[in-house]
Write an enzyme that holds these catalytic residues in place. Structure first.
Site, short mmCIF file in Angstrom:
data_model
loop_
_atom_site.label_atom_id
_atom_site.label_comp_id
_atom_site.label_asym_id
_atom_site.label_seq_id
_atom_site.Cartn_x
_atom_site.Cartn_y
_atom_site.Cartn_z
N SER A 101 4.10 1.43 7.78
CA SER A 101 3.83 2.76 7.23
C SER A 101 3.11 3.62 8.27
O SER A 101 3.29 4.83 8.35
CB SER A 101 2.97 2.65 5.97
OG SER A 101 3.57 1.75 5.06
N MET A 118 8.55 -2.35 11.70
CA MET A 118 8.36 -1.28 10.70
C MET A 118 6.94 -1.35 10.15
O MET A 118 6.40 -2.43 9.90
CB MET A 118 9.36 -1.42 9.58
CG MET A 118 10.74 -1.06 10.03
SD MET A 118 11.83 -0.80 8.66
CE MET A 118 13.35 -0.52 9.55
N GLY A 133 10.87 -2.84 5.58
CA GLY A 133 10.11 -4.09 5.59
C GLY A 133 9.71 -4.46 4.17
O GLY A 133 9.92 -5.59 3.72
N HIS A 134 9.13 -3.48 3.46
CA HIS A 134 8.76 -3.73 2.06
C HIS A 134 10.01 -4.07 1.24
O HIS A 134 9.98 -4.96 0.38
CB HIS A 134 8.13 -2.47 1.45
CG HIS A 134 6.86 -2.02 2.11
ND1 HIS A 134 6.75 -0.82 2.76
CD2 HIS A 134 5.64 -2.61 2.20
CE1 HIS A 134 5.51 -0.68 3.21
NE2 HIS A 134 4.82 -1.75 2.90
N MET A 146 0.84 -1.20 0.00
CA MET A 146 0.00 0.00 0.00
C MET A 146 0.88 1.25 0.00
O MET A 146 0.41 2.35 0.32
CB MET A 146 -0.93 -0.02 1.21
CG MET A 146 -1.89 -1.20 1.17
SD MET A 146 -3.43 -0.92 2.02
CE MET A 146 -2.87 -0.69 3.69
#
Ligand code: AMP
Length: 278
Positions: free
Chosen positions: A186, A184, A36-37, A30
């Site tokens: 967002s 982590m 993390g991503h 998202m």
């Protein structure tokens, strides 16, 4: 890196890649990308030739009183991070591309959607399953990568893939944390400075729970109430704190491999985390 907004051009690009026998991976996100991503992207890049990352803040997985409007966004920063991390195709559809007028299909993974986040966020997992199924149909990756931070979500996707015979391998990746232990997310961006200071205590007291187990306490209820007390003293509002086995069955007497799951509110920001009992 190709930035693509429509399903047609995405399919066209991927057709070309497949003609070159390219192995394709997908990392759905998202946006407001963090390490993390990026860990998922790195894994995907190691294991496949063409890495597709999607950025789509999926409105149907947010409840009416949730933080859809406050969800952090930074498209420019995200594009830069994707460029730096070997993304081949960045898919950024708009809402009408994913949910055209009169869209009416829902994917519901019944049992896995019960309990934990499924109970506190009604309809959330139907929204997740529906959008991920759509993304799977659009990209048809060989492998799709998901984080274990959203453990219930990972199980949900695995079950959906099994039940619908979707020919995609699903891989779960370890949780990436800040140096102070905070997982982590967002959403961490929406914490106040004070909240950000307090937030790592979630992981700290979950670890204390694991320590209680190592010291011989195996009753989930005792461990949970001890952690809850500590967290509430620090102004965490607890949504849930539970210990379940790796298939999400509630356990009373712990054993190794069980997982502690937490969802809390801090400054009205919802944080989730989990920790394996070892
Ligand atoms: P999101 O953008 O929050 O929907 O997350 C996209 C993917 O990244 C999901 O598979 C998440 O589980 C994963 N993810 C988010 N945060 C982390 C983290 N701290 N460590 C590992 N994976 C993560």
């Amino acid at each position: 890196m190709k930035i693509i907004n429509t399903i047609d051009s995405l399919r066209y690009e991927l057709k070309l890649k497949r003609e070159q026998k390219s192995l394709v991976s997908l990392v759905p996100t998202m946006g407001f990308l963090h390490d993390g991503h990026i860990s998922l992207m790195k894994k995907a890049k190691e294991e496949t030739d063409t890495l597709v990352v999607s950025i789509f803040v999926n409105p149907i997985q947010f409840g009416p009183n949730e933080d859809l409007d406050r969800y952090p966004r930074d498209l420019e920063g995200d594009v830069k991070k994707c460029l730096e991390n070997g993304v081949d195709i960045l898919f950024i559809p708009n809402i009408s591309e994913i949910y055209p007028k009169n869209f009416q299909t829902v994917i519901s993974v019944k049992e896995v959607s019960k309990g934990l986040c499924g109970d506190s966020r009604v309809g959330h997992f139907d929204g997740v399953a529906t959008v991920v199924c759509k993304l799977f149909m659009m990209v048809l990756p060989d492998i799709a990568f998901f984080g274990k931070k959203d453990y219930q979500q990972l199980l949900l996707i695995e079950k959906m893939v099994e039940d619908l015979n979707i020919p995609i391998k699903v891989k779960g990746c370890e949780i990436v944390r800040e140096l102070d232990g905070l997982a982590m997310s967002s959403r961490n961006r929406n914490l106040t400075p004070k909240g950000r200071e307090i937030a790592p205590n979630l992981q700290k007291f979950m670890k204390m729970g694991v320590q209680l187990y190592s010291n011989g306490e195996n009753r989930a209820s005792i461990i949970i109430s001890t952690i809850k007390k500590e967290l509430e003293n620090l102004d965490f509002k607890i949504d849930y704190l539970e210990i379940r086995d790796k298939n999400l069955k509630i356990v009373e007497n712990l054993s190794q491999g069980d997982i502690m799951f937490a969802a809390v509110f801090l400054d009205n920001v919802r944080l989730i985390d989990n920790l394996e009992i070892f």
